[in-house]
Design an enzyme around this catalytic site. Structure first.
Site, PDB file in Angstrom:
ATOM      1  CD  GLU A   1      -3.165   0.829   2.291  1.00  0.00           C
ATOM      2  OE1 GLU A   1      -2.885   1.258   3.224  1.00  0.00           O
ATOM      3  OE2 GLU A   1      -4.142   0.314   1.722  1.00  0.00           O
TER       4      GLU A   1
ATOM      5  CE  LYS B   1      -1.447   3.191   5.800  1.00  0.00           C
ATOM      6  NZ  LYS B   1      -2.387   2.282   7.035  1.00  0.00           N
TER       7      LYS B   1
ATOM      8  CE  LYS C   1      -7.595  -0.182   2.039  1.00  0.00           C
ATOM      9  NZ  LYS C   1      -6.640  -0.346   3.043  1.00  0.00           N
TER      10      LYS C   1
ATOM     11  CD  GLU D   1     -11.334  -3.232   5.057  1.00  0.00           C
ATOM     12  OE1 GLU D   1     -10.706  -2.868   4.129  1.00  0.00           O
ATOM     13  OE2 GLU D   1     -11.664  -2.306   5.858  1.00  0.00           O
TER      14      GLU D   1
ATOM     15  CG  ASN E   1      -8.893  -3.544   8.390  1.00  0.00           C
ATOM     16  OD1 ASN E   1      -7.892  -3.671   8.953  1.00  0.00           O
ATOM     17  ND2 ASN E   1      -8.995  -2.691   7.494  1.00  0.00           N
TER      18      ASN E   1
ATOM     19  CD  GLU F   1      -8.268  -5.653   3.819  1.00  0.00           C
ATOM     20  OE1 GLU F   1      -8.673  -4.681   4.327  1.00  0.00           O
ATOM     21  OE2 GLU F   1      -9.067  -6.235   2.883  1.00  0.00           O
ATOM     22  CB  SER F   2      -4.853  -3.757   9.105  1.00  0.00           C
ATOM     23  OG  SER F   2      -5.440  -2.844   8.331  1.00  0.00           O
TER      24      SER F   2
END
Ligand SMILES: O=C(O)c1ccccc1NCC(=O)[C@H](O)[C@H](O)COP(=O)(O)O
Length: 260
Positions: free
Chosen positions: A55, A57, A117, A166, A187, A217-218
């Site tokens: 990603e 970001k 995103k 998600e 997530n 994710e994350s």
């Protein structure tokens, strides 16, 4: 009002403003409507790729400014060179310091799937994603009704886009799965209070129907976590901050991969 509600409310204002400046007919004039899109599923199962969705970001609500010094071109080509299966590019301006121009720039210099995103709250945004060269759109169950998820995913598929749903828990998973979803993402971050736990993915791993590819994710910062998630059946891993917090995110990803 929690941060997610705040983001969604702002997003609806932005969409209303965007529609005044550029109609759907204007969006559909984009050359991107003529391009062949890259399939997220194909690139996640490609054995020559890593399964990592890397990603871009600059900033986030939970961490503030992460890195606003690096160029999207340099970072995303570095991610691709390190073996990313796909790129995730934040296009939200207010909360993530992103922009549609970042996705357009990433599109120009990469030949792997690009995820827009952002927080989809209106079908306009899906057409907009297509117009700027996205291959994948994200549907966050916490922001949408069951019908919106189905309608938005069906529209995305009609334009050749991949759909990433998600979820953060079992209830969201149960109401949001539909035939137009390609990949289910869990997530690990609670988008309302920013708490994170990899257990979120591990708990949901076995309840995601087998026909869907699944990604975590994350809050992934350790190669050992990837090994645990792979053992639990995850096909992909969305990682942002762990790479973006470094001076050279592409190099950081390559070093991360070397430890797998
Ligand atoms: O990252 C946040 O603080 C955040 C807050 C509210 C809504 C969404 C948020 N992040 C979007 C993401 O899901 C992450 O950018 C993505 O999964 C990568 O996570 P990480 O590897 O922890 O940067």
């Amino acid at each position: 009002m929690n941060i997610l509600d705040t983001i969604v409310a702002r997003k609806k204002e932005e969409v209303a403003e965007a529609k005044k400046l550029k109609s759907i007919a204007d969006l559909e004039q984009s050359v991107a409507f003529g391009r062949q899109t890259y399939s997220l599923r194909d690139f996640l199962v490609d054995p020559t790729k890593t399964g990592i969705i890397a990603e871009f970001k600059r900033k986030s609500p939970s961490k503030g400014i992460i890195n606003d010094k690096v160029s999207v071109e340099e970072v995303t080509t570095g991610y691709a060179a390190a073996g990313a299966s796909a790129l995730s590019v934040l296009t939200d301006k207010d909360f993530f310091m992103g922009h549609e121009d970042d996705l357009i720039a990433a599109r120009k210099v990469n030949q792997i799937p690009v995820l827009r995103k952002d927080f989809m709250v209106d079908e306009y945004q899906i057409i907009e994603a297509k117009s700027i060269g996205a291959d994948i759109i994200l549907l966050i169950a916490a922001c949408l009704t069951q019908q919106e998820i189905k309608d938005f995913a069906k529209l995305a598929k009609s334009m050749g886009l991949s759909t990433l749903l998600e979820v953060h828990g079992q209830e969201e998973l149960d109401y949001s799965i539909n035939e137009y979803i390609d990949v289910v993402g869990v997530n690990n971050r609670n988008l309302k209070d920013f708490t994170v736990s990899i257990d979120t993915s591990l708990k949901l791993a076995e309840t995601i129907p087998a026909e869907f590819l699944k990604i975590s994710e994350s809050a992934i910062s350790n190669p050992e976590t990837i090994k645990v998630l792979k053992k639990a059946g995850f096909n992909g891993f969305l990682i942002g901050e762990n790479f973006m917090k470094t001076e050279n995110p592409g190099k950081a990803m390559a070093e991360f991969i070397s430890q797998l």
